[in-house]
Design a protein around this motif. Structure first.
Motif, PDB file in Angstrom:
ATOM      1  N   ARG A   8       0.749  -1.282   0.179  1.00  0.00           N
ATOM      2  CA  ARG A   8      -0.068  -0.326  -0.446  1.00  0.00           C
ATOM      3  C   ARG A   8       0.776   1.377   0.067  1.00  0.00           C
ATOM      4  O   ARG A   8       1.726   1.127   0.563  1.00  0.00           O
ATOM      5  N   GLN A   9      -0.124   2.241  -0.004  1.00  0.00           N
ATOM      6  CA  GLN A   9       1.165   3.461  -0.173  1.00  0.00           C
ATOM      7  C   GLN A   9       1.875   3.920   1.192  1.00  0.00           C
ATOM      8  O   GLN A   9       0.560   3.713   2.109  1.00  0.00           O
ATOM      9  N   ALA A  10       2.834   4.117   1.130  1.00  0.00           N
ATOM     10  CA  ALA A  10       2.988   4.535   2.280  1.00  0.00           C
ATOM     11  C   ALA A  10       2.853   6.048   2.875  1.00  0.00           C
ATOM     12  O   ALA A  10       2.123   7.016   1.861  1.00  0.00           O
ATOM     13  N   ALA A  11       2.326   5.781   4.285  1.00  0.00           N
ATOM     14  CA  ALA A  11       2.340   7.156   5.564  1.00  0.00           C
ATOM     15  C   ALA A  11       2.964   7.651   6.252  1.00  0.00           C
ATOM     16  O   ALA A  11       4.018   6.865   6.725  1.00  0.00           O
ATOM     17  N   ALA A  12       2.353   8.561   6.694  1.00  0.00           N
ATOM     18  CA  ALA A  12       3.773   9.484   7.917  1.00  0.00           C
ATOM     19  C   ALA A  12       4.323   8.632   8.964  1.00  0.00           C
ATOM     20  O   ALA A  12       4.788   7.939   9.676  1.00  0.00           O
ATOM     21  N   LYS A  13       3.228   7.686   9.290  1.00  0.00           N
ATOM     22  CA  LYS A  13       3.964   6.574  10.670  1.00  0.00           C
ATOM     23  C   LYS A  13       4.293   5.476  10.197  1.00  0.00           C
ATOM     24  O   LYS A  13       4.611   4.740  10.950  1.00  0.00           O
ATOM     25  N   ASP A  14       4.614   5.020   8.707  1.00  0.00           N
ATOM     26  CA  ASP A  14       5.406   4.342   8.588  1.00  0.00           C
ATOM     27  C   ASP A  14       6.834   4.890   8.076  1.00  0.00           C
ATOM     28  O   ASP A  14       8.000   4.126   8.345  1.00  0.00           O
ATOM     29  N   THR A  42       8.561  15.451   5.771  1.00  0.00           N
ATOM     30  CA  THR A  42       8.834  16.589   4.470  1.00  0.00           C
ATOM     31  C   THR A  42       8.747  15.959   3.641  1.00  0.00           C
ATOM     32  O   THR A  42       7.979  16.178   2.190  1.00  0.00           O
ATOM     33  N   ALA A  43       9.617  15.278   2.756  1.00  0.00           N
ATOM     34  CA  ALA A  43       9.962  14.110   1.756  1.00  0.00           C
ATOM     35  C   ALA A  43       8.721  13.695   1.489  1.00  0.00           C
ATOM     36  O   ALA A  43       8.232  13.647  -0.331  1.00  0.00           O
ATOM     37  N   LEU A  44       7.802  12.877   2.070  1.00  0.00           N
ATOM     38  CA  LEU A  44       6.976  11.755   1.871  1.00  0.00           C
ATOM     39  C   LEU A  44       5.785  12.840   1.665  1.00  0.00           C
ATOM     40  O   LEU A  44       5.523  12.232   0.897  1.00  0.00           O
ATOM     41  N   ALA A  45       5.760  13.995   2.160  1.00  0.00           N
ATOM     42  CA  ALA A  45       4.469  14.536   1.765  1.00  0.00           C
ATOM     43  C   ALA A  45       4.721  14.639   0.178  1.00  0.00           C
ATOM     44  O   ALA A  45       3.372  15.560  -0.458  1.00  0.00           O
ATOM     45  N   ARG A  46       6.133  15.896   0.272  1.00  0.00           N
ATOM     46  CA  ARG A  46       5.786  16.385  -1.274  1.00  0.00           C
ATOM     47  C   ARG A  46       5.926  14.928  -1.900  1.00  0.00           C
ATOM     48  O   ARG A  46       5.177  14.930  -3.214  1.00  0.00           O
ATOM     49  N   LEU A  47       6.169  14.283  -1.883  1.00  0.00           N
ATOM     50  CA  LEU A  47       6.307  12.788  -3.129  1.00  0.00           C
ATOM     51  C   LEU A  47       4.332  12.049  -3.034  1.00  0.00           C
ATOM     52  O   LEU A  47       3.991  11.983  -3.871  1.00  0.00           O
ATOM     53  N   THR A  48       4.087  12.033  -2.194  1.00  0.00           N
ATOM     54  CA  THR A  48       2.462  11.903  -1.586  1.00  0.00           C
ATOM     55  C   THR A  48       1.698  12.920  -2.713  1.00  0.00           C
ATOM     56  O   THR A  48       0.740  12.861  -3.354  1.00  0.00           O
ATOM     57  N   ASP A  50       3.081  14.266  -5.563  1.00  0.00           N
ATOM     58  CA  ASP A  50       2.936  14.087  -6.409  1.00  0.00           C
ATOM     59  C   ASP A  50       2.125  12.857  -7.382  1.00  0.00           C
ATOM     60  O   ASP A  50       3.193  12.230  -7.182  1.00  0.00           O
ATOM     61  N   PRO A  51       1.780  13.106  -8.391  1.00  0.00           N
ATOM     62  CA  PRO A  51       0.483  12.249  -9.265  1.00  0.00           C
ATOM     63  C   PRO A  51       1.984  10.906  -9.841  1.00  0.00           C
ATOM     64  O   PRO A  51       1.688   9.502  -9.708  1.00  0.00           O
ATOM     65  N   ASN A  52       2.900  11.520  -9.771  1.00  0.00           N
ATOM     66  CA  ASN A  52       4.424  10.373 -10.653  1.00  0.00           C
ATOM     67  C   ASN A  52       4.829  10.098 -10.209  1.00  0.00           C
ATOM     68  O   ASN A  52       5.456   9.145 -10.012  1.00  0.00           O
ATOM     69  N   GLN A  53       4.813   9.899  -8.337  1.00  0.00           N
ATOM     70  CA  GLN A  53       5.371  10.002  -7.383  1.00  0.00           C
ATOM     71  C   GLN A  53       4.659   8.380  -6.871  1.00  0.00           C
ATOM     72  O   GLN A  53       3.678   8.430  -6.378  1.00  0.00           O
ATOM     73  N   HIS A  54       5.394   7.224  -6.404  1.00  0.00           N
ATOM     74  CA  HIS A  54       4.538   6.144  -5.858  1.00  0.00           C
ATOM     75  C   HIS A  54       5.179   5.694  -5.003  1.00  0.00           C
ATOM     76  O   HIS A  54       6.822   4.938  -5.219  1.00  0.00           O
ATOM     77  N   VAL A  55       6.376   5.517  -3.474  1.00  0.00           N
ATOM     78  CA  VAL A  55       5.509   5.109  -2.375  1.00  0.00           C
ATOM     79  C   VAL A  55       5.236   4.488  -1.812  1.00  0.00           C
ATOM     80  O   VAL A  55       4.481   4.699  -0.857  1.00  0.00           O
ATOM     81  N   VAL A  64       5.876  -2.896   8.362  1.00  0.00           N
ATOM     82  CA  VAL A  64       6.538  -2.943   7.504  1.00  0.00           C
ATOM     83  C   VAL A  64       7.653  -3.424   7.401  1.00  0.00           C
ATOM     84  O   VAL A  64       8.148  -3.955   8.135  1.00  0.00           O
ATOM     85  N   VAL A  65       7.543  -4.151   6.600  1.00  0.00           N
ATOM     86  CA  VAL A  65       8.217  -6.014   5.856  1.00  0.00           C
ATOM     87  C   VAL A  65       9.663  -5.258   4.578  1.00  0.00           C
ATOM     88  O   VAL A  65      10.291  -5.726   4.601  1.00  0.00           O
ATOM     89  N   GLY A  66       9.080  -4.339   3.869  1.00  0.00           N
ATOM     90  CA  GLY A  66       9.176  -3.767   2.532  1.00  0.00           C
ATOM     91  C   GLY A  66       8.941  -2.338   2.339  1.00  0.00           C
ATOM     92  O   GLY A  66       7.999  -1.535   2.659  1.00  0.00           O
ATOM     93  N   THR A  67       9.934  -1.819   1.177  1.00  0.00           N
ATOM     94  CA  THR A  67       9.202  -0.874   0.574  1.00  0.00           C
ATOM     95  C   THR A  67      10.487  -0.186  -0.661  1.00  0.00           C
ATOM     96  O   THR A  67      11.234  -0.854  -0.793  1.00  0.00           O
TER      97      THR A  67
END
Length: 151
Positions: A8-14, A42-48, A50-55, A64-67
């Motif tokens: 799933r999409q990464a969240a701040a809690k991850d 800060t980086a995760l908020a910016r990535l989230t 951007d529709p071309n970024q999928h973390v 969480v066991v992978g990313t």
């Protein structure tokens, strides 16, 4: 055991678990800072935004066991083709060898197809020879020499 895995999409809690995985090898240990999560949040908020970024994160149970990060890049070359770039692939130490890395890369390739990409590319540090063998087993071919300029 695979049925209890969610990608799933990464969240701040991850972020604490993601950063711990990024830092859990000799290269990451020298460039990551798990003690200060502010720049990562800060980086995760910016990535989230951007529709071309999928973390994404792979989660088993509540852990969480992978990313990885998948970036979709429209372009003019190759007849205006769109490519994707896979970066930051990490699997928790006690999950290595379980097939989780393959699951993450398979997800990224499938998402790239869904995004109408014609090419999937990735880079791997020259010292990560085990990772190179892993990517080659999945059909990737070493094709370019990469260069970086530290700013």
């Amino acid at each position: 055991m695979e049925e209890d895995l969610e990608i799933r999409q990464a969240a701040a809690k991850d972020v604490p678990e993601i950063v711990a995985m990024l830092a859990d090898d000799p290269l990451g240990a020298t460039r990551e800072s798990p003690d200060d999560l502010t720049p990562y949040l800060t980086a995760l908020a910016r990535l989230t935004d951007d529709p071309n970024q999928h973390v994404v994160v792979a989660v088993r149970g509540e852990r969480v066991v992978g990313t990885l990060q998948l970036t979709v890049v429209p372009g003019l070359s190759r007849k205006g083709s769109t490519r994707s770039i896979i970066e930051g692939v990490r699997v928790h130490g006690d999950e290595r060898g379980s097939g989780l890395g393959t699951r993450l890369i398979t997800w990224a390739v499938e998402e790239s197809r869904r995004q109408d990409c014609q090419l999937v590319q990735l880079t791997s540090d020259a010292t990560r020879t085990d990772a190179h063998r892993f990517y080659e087993r999945l059909g990737f071919k070493a094709s370019h020499v990469g260069f970086k300029l530290q700013l």
